[in-house]
Design an enzyme around this catalytic site. Sequence first.
Site, mmCIF file in Angstrom:
data_model
loop_
_atom_site.group_PDB
_atom_site.id
_atom_site.type_symbol
_atom_site.label_atom_id
_atom_site.label_comp_id
_atom_site.label_asym_id
_atom_site.label_seq_id
_atom_site.Cartn_x
_atom_site.Cartn_y
_atom_site.Cartn_z
ATOM 1 N N TRP A 182 0.853 -1.189 0.000
ATOM 2 C CA TRP A 182 0.000 0.000 0.000
ATOM 3 C C TRP A 182 0.887 1.237 0.000
ATOM 4 O O TRP A 182 1.885 1.270 0.684
ATOM 5 C CB TRP A 182 -0.912 -0.012 1.223
ATOM 6 C CG TRP A 182 -2.015 0.989 1.145
ATOM 7 C CD1 TRP A 182 -2.057 2.191 1.796
ATOM 8 C CD2 TRP A 182 -3.205 0.894 0.389
ATOM 9 N NE1 TRP A 182 -3.207 2.840 1.496
ATOM 10 C CE2 TRP A 182 -3.944 2.067 0.620
ATOM 11 C CE3 TRP A 182 -3.725 -0.077 -0.480
ATOM 12 C CZ2 TRP A 182 -5.180 2.301 0.023
ATOM 13 C CZ3 TRP A 182 -4.951 0.152 -1.058
ATOM 14 C CH2 TRP A 182 -5.667 1.324 -0.815
ATOM 15 N N PHE A 191 -1.115 -2.790 8.113
ATOM 16 C CA PHE A 191 -1.646 -3.635 9.180
ATOM 17 C C PHE A 191 -0.993 -5.014 9.176
ATOM 18 O O PHE A 191 -0.771 -5.610 10.227
ATOM 19 C CB PHE A 191 -3.169 -3.757 9.032
ATOM 20 C CG PHE A 191 -3.824 -4.452 10.182
ATOM 21 C CD1 PHE A 191 -4.064 -3.790 11.378
ATOM 22 C CD2 PHE A 191 -4.197 -5.783 10.081
ATOM 23 C CE1 PHE A 191 -4.655 -4.434 12.449
ATOM 24 C CE2 PHE A 191 -4.791 -6.442 11.147
ATOM 25 C CZ PHE A 191 -5.027 -5.766 12.335
ATOM 26 N N GLU A 192 -0.659 -5.522 8.001
ATOM 27 C CA GLU A 192 -0.087 -6.857 7.860
ATOM 28 C C GLU A 192 1.415 -6.914 8.135
ATOM 29 O O GLU A 192 2.012 -7.990 8.166
ATOM 30 C CB GLU A 192 -0.387 -7.414 6.461
ATOM 31 C CG GLU A 192 -1.851 -7.703 6.191
ATOM 32 C CD GLU A 192 -2.686 -6.470 5.893
ATOM 33 O OE1 GLU A 192 -3.916 -6.531 6.102
ATOM 34 O OE2 GLU A 192 -2.129 -5.432 5.459
ATOM 35 N N CYS A 228 3.753 2.905 4.950
ATOM 36 C CA CYS A 228 3.355 4.308 4.924
ATOM 37 C C CYS A 228 1.845 4.389 5.139
ATOM 38 O O CYS A 228 1.070 3.772 4.406
ATOM 39 C CB CYS A 228 3.732 4.933 3.589
ATOM 40 S SG CYS A 228 3.174 6.633 3.415
ATOM 41 N N VAL A 229 1.462 5.145 6.157
ATOM 42 C CA VAL A 229 0.043 5.389 6.431
ATOM 43 C C VAL A 229 -0.154 6.900 6.364
ATOM 44 O O VAL A 229 0.528 7.654 7.060
ATOM 45 C CB VAL A 229 -0.369 4.854 7.815
ATOM 46 C CG1 VAL A 229 -1.866 5.024 8.022
ATOM 47 C CG2 VAL A 229 0.035 3.399 7.990
ATOM 48 N N THR A 269 -11.203 9.568 7.871
ATOM 49 C CA THR A 269 -11.836 8.680 8.847
ATOM 50 C C THR A 269 -10.836 8.300 9.933
ATOM 51 O O THR A 269 -9.635 8.532 9.790
ATOM 52 C CB THR A 269 -12.329 7.385 8.152
ATOM 53 O OG1 THR A 269 -11.184 6.629 7.733
ATOM 54 C CG2 THR A 269 -13.220 7.710 6.953
ATOM 55 N N HIS A 312 -9.607 5.567 10.492
ATOM 56 C CA HIS A 312 -8.809 4.435 10.026
ATOM 57 C C HIS A 312 -7.317 4.654 10.301
ATOM 58 O O HIS A 312 -6.618 3.746 10.736
ATOM 59 C CB HIS A 312 -9.061 4.229 8.526
ATOM 60 C CG HIS A 312 -8.296 3.110 7.913
ATOM 61 N ND1 HIS A 312 -8.638 1.791 8.099
ATOM 62 C CD2 HIS A 312 -7.200 3.107 7.112
ATOM 63 C CE1 HIS A 312 -7.785 1.016 7.445
ATOM 64 N NE2 HIS A 312 -6.913 1.792 6.837
ATOM 65 N N PHE A 361 11.107 -0.360 13.273
ATOM 66 C CA PHE A 361 9.912 0.350 12.817
ATOM 67 C C PHE A 361 10.296 1.392 11.772
ATOM 68 O O PHE A 361 10.841 2.440 12.090
ATOM 69 C CB PHE A 361 9.248 1.019 14.026
ATOM 70 C CG PHE A 361 7.888 1.582 13.754
ATOM 71 C CD1 PHE A 361 6.769 0.775 13.822
ATOM 72 C CD2 PHE A 361 7.724 2.921 13.458
ATOM 73 C CE1 PHE A 361 5.503 1.292 13.599
ATOM 74 C CE2 PHE A 361 6.470 3.456 13.229
ATOM 75 C CZ PHE A 361 5.352 2.635 13.300
ATOM 76 N N ARG A 417 10.076 12.184 3.093
ATOM 77 C CA ARG A 417 10.780 11.285 4.012
ATOM 78 C C ARG A 417 11.151 9.953 3.356
ATOM 79 O O ARG A 417 11.635 9.038 4.009
ATOM 80 C CB ARG A 417 9.903 11.027 5.238
ATOM 81 C CG ARG A 417 9.765 12.254 6.110
ATOM 82 C CD ARG A 417 8.527 12.186 7.004
ATOM 83 N NE ARG A 417 8.451 13.359 7.863
ATOM 84 C CZ ARG A 417 8.026 14.564 7.476
ATOM 85 N NH1 ARG A 417 7.640 14.761 6.212
ATOM 86 N NH2 ARG A 417 7.998 15.576 8.322
#
Length: 193
Positions: free
Chosen positions: A31, A66-67, A89-90, A95, A97, A122, A136
Amino acid sequence: KDMATKDLSNYKKSNVPSGEDFTIGIVVSEWNEEVTSALLKGAVSTLRKHGVGLDSLVVEYVPGAFELTYGASLLTSNYGFDAVIVLGCVIQGETPHFEYICQSVTAGITELNLQSETPVIFGVLTTDTLQQALDRAGGKLGNKGDEAAITALKMAALNHKYNNDDDDDFDYDDDDDDDGGDTKFLGDFISLS
């Protein structure tokens, strides 16, 4: 707002242990691939620069951030890596989420570090915008992948300092296992020529 105040790729080379004897696993989220592929490139380049061989690098992909915890858990429990890096990357959305994913991944990686003898690094960007993530991931603020690679080398060296069991009989090629396949190292796919 810009949260980072330093270049993520800026480090003193003299303070980095050699990776010559280390085997490093990297779990990468698919993702936000534009960002995560840049993080992976930075991590691999930095590990190689510090002596980690292509035959000592394994990269596995998971669908999303998440995985990452599950992917890292598989590597820490099955293959005897000296360190495992998670790259993802999030990006903030409209929302909740974002908060759930960030909290879950952070807690999951923390738990792995408490349970495993293998350090899990991490390397997940949690940003408000795509531009902040790109800054980044090889942009004006350096590359979090570089930083994660340096951290992996330092933590692997620390782990060896206190947990060196000299298990020279470990075989990274698991041909004799009935797990359905062999571990694929980067050297299996990339020619050095």
